[in-house]
Design an enzyme around this catalytic site. Structure first.
Site, PDB file in Angstrom:
ATOM      1  N   ASP A  11     -22.484  -9.716  -0.781  1.00  0.00           N
ATOM      2  CA  ASP A  11     -22.108  -9.814   0.627  1.00  0.00           C
ATOM      3  C   ASP A  11     -21.123  -8.677   0.879  1.00  0.00           C
ATOM      4  OD1 ASP A  11     -20.862 -10.364   3.017  1.00  0.00           O
ATOM      5  OD2 ASP A  11     -20.350 -12.445   2.529  1.00  0.00           O
ATOM      6  N   TYR A 228     -10.015 -17.928  -3.699  1.00  0.00           N
ATOM      7  CA  TYR A 228     -11.217 -18.124  -2.915  1.00  0.00           C
ATOM      8  C   TYR A 228     -11.643 -16.832  -2.230  1.00  0.00           C
ATOM      9  CZ  TYR A 228     -14.638 -19.461   0.366  1.00  0.00           C
ATOM     10  OH  TYR A 228     -15.812 -19.509   1.046  1.00  0.00           O
ATOM     11  N   LYS A 231     -18.386 -18.333  -1.470  1.00  0.00           N
ATOM     12  CA  LYS A 231     -19.174 -18.943  -2.534  1.00  0.00           C
ATOM     13  C   LYS A 231     -20.013 -17.867  -3.194  1.00  0.00           C
ATOM     14  CE  LYS A 231     -18.470 -23.303  -3.326  1.00  0.00           C
ATOM     15  NZ  LYS A 231     -17.484 -23.503  -4.387  1.00  0.00           N
TER      16      LYS A 231
END
Ligand code: F6R
Ligand code: MG
Ligand code: MG
Length: 386
Positions: A11, A228, A231
């Site tokens: 991404d 984080y 995902k």
């Protein structure tokens, strides 16, 4: 002669949130791979996306973990990230965790599934591309494909599959893996892979001849980055037919939209929806999690296809059920089990909230009262009274 199929994804920025990449990003990545094909480094390639992840599907003769191929993927993602920056897209360059490439993209952010194979007389392959979920999302369908006779008729009917398959299960926290044999060790396999946030089916081999039938990307971005970042949006490759599960047996395993971790902020459980390319963008609550399946035949390394395999009315009911499940889960708002449990929330705000409140927690009951509660629960206090 051996060829390698490499699926590498990242991404590196998307339009209007984490929804989908811009066509110019795909064009930039395509240009980099086209040049490599011209030079002979790649035999063939295809660039696509699912949700906000760019997917590079490549064939070559360099084997798995080849530095030239990984560097090529890295450069394609860098080119797409550059476009993202120019267009001021969201989260430009997100998954490129390092500024410098160091021989292998694994551990730098992108997800990788590669399989080296001697092409069979015909080589049907399915590549799976998921967004807003984690590698363990493939555990349930991969198990059903290679170990569940209620899914895969061939396990019972086809003598070439009758011995079963070897599952290589990877512990993402320890970086260790174990090979287990199905059907004999089916319960051990399930005991592990039922915890998909930790144990991931990484590779599957046919027992009779050790042919590698499947591979799943196991990179967990949060664990790599230490915080984080999103995902891990996994990819997988499954070979089909000829003494392996049929294409339809492989796809059948996705007819149940099981709950997976991911979705909004990588922090929620939701159904995994099998989608065609036209639905490969994520909208509701940044999701729900979805998976696309592309069908190929490989001919001397050339990629014949793709067929958009979930583009079929036969999966409409799965999608309808998934949307109902999504609605049901959403109504829980910030409550578990929609929101992930505390172990998974460790990488988000939960530790910060606990830290902030730590001096405001006060003991409201005496220790002996707490002990009585537990006695009542275990039933010992009754005997003491007698
Ligand atoms: C999940 C995902 C999104 C983002 C969310 C918040 O993998 O990518 O759900 O987590 O859109 O993004 P930020 O924090 O970048 O605003
Ligand atoms: Mg994203
Ligand atoms: Mg994504």
């Amino acid at each position: 002669e051996k060829i390698t199929l490499s699926v590498i994804k990242a991404d590196v920025g998307s339009i209007s949130g984490h929804v989908m990449p811009h066509p110019d990003q795909l064009a930039a990545a395509t240009k980099v791979l086209a040049e490599a094909k011209q030079k002979g480094l790649l035999i063939d390639f295809h660039v696509t996306h699912v949700g906000d992840d760019i997917q590079l599907i490549m064939t070559h003769r360099k084997g798995v973990d080849a530095p030239e191929i990984h560097e090529l993927a890295w450069n394609a993602f860098k080119a797409a990230a550059k476009v993202a920056r120019e267009l001021k897209l969201y989260a430009a360059g997100q998954d490129l965790l390092s500024d410098a490439f160091s021989g292998n993209v694994r551990g730098l952010g992108p997800g990788v599934a590669e399989i080296e194979m001697v092409e069979r007389k015909a080589e049907p392959v399915i590549t799976f591309h998921a967004d807003k979920t984690e590698p363990g999302a493939f555990n349930l369908p991969i198990f059903r494909i290679f170990a569940d006779p209620f899914n895969t008729a061939g396990l019972v009917i086809d003598p070439r599959m009758h011995d079963g398959f070897i599952f290589e299960v990877y512990d993402v926290f320890e970086g260790k893996s174990v090979k287990l044999s199905a059907p004999e060790e089916m319960y051990d396999i399930l005991a592990l892979i039922g915890t998909p946030g930790r144990y991931v089916v990484r590779r599957v081999y046919r027992k009779s001849d050790n042919l590698q039938a499947a591979v799943v990307s196991v990179e967990r971005l949060n664990l790599i980055a230490g915080k984080y970042v999103g995902k891990d949006d996994p990819v997988a490759i499954v070979r089909a037919q000829h003494g392996l599960p049929a294409a339809g047996e492989v796809l059948e395993a996705f007819s149940f939209p099981h709950l997976v971790a991911g979705w909004m902020r990588g922090s929620h459980h939701g159904p995994l929806i099998p989608v065609p390319q036209r639905y490969a963008k994520v909208t509701r609550f940044d999701g729900p999690p979805r998976v696309m399946a592309l069908g190929w035949n490989i001919a001397k390394g050339k990629l014949i296809g793709p067929v958009d395999l979930f583009d079929d009315v036969a999966f409409d009911e799965t999608r309808r059920l998934a949307v109902q499940i999504a609605e049901y889960m959403r109504r829980h708002g910030p409550f578990m089990p929609h929101r992930l449990g505390p172990e998974e929330m460790e990488y988000t705000t939960l530790p910060a909230v606990l830290e902030k409140l730590k001096d405001r927690f006060v003991k409201t009951e005496e220790v002996h009262v707490i002990r009585r509660h537990s006695e009542l629960l275990s039933g010992t206090s009754e005997e003491e009274q007698k």
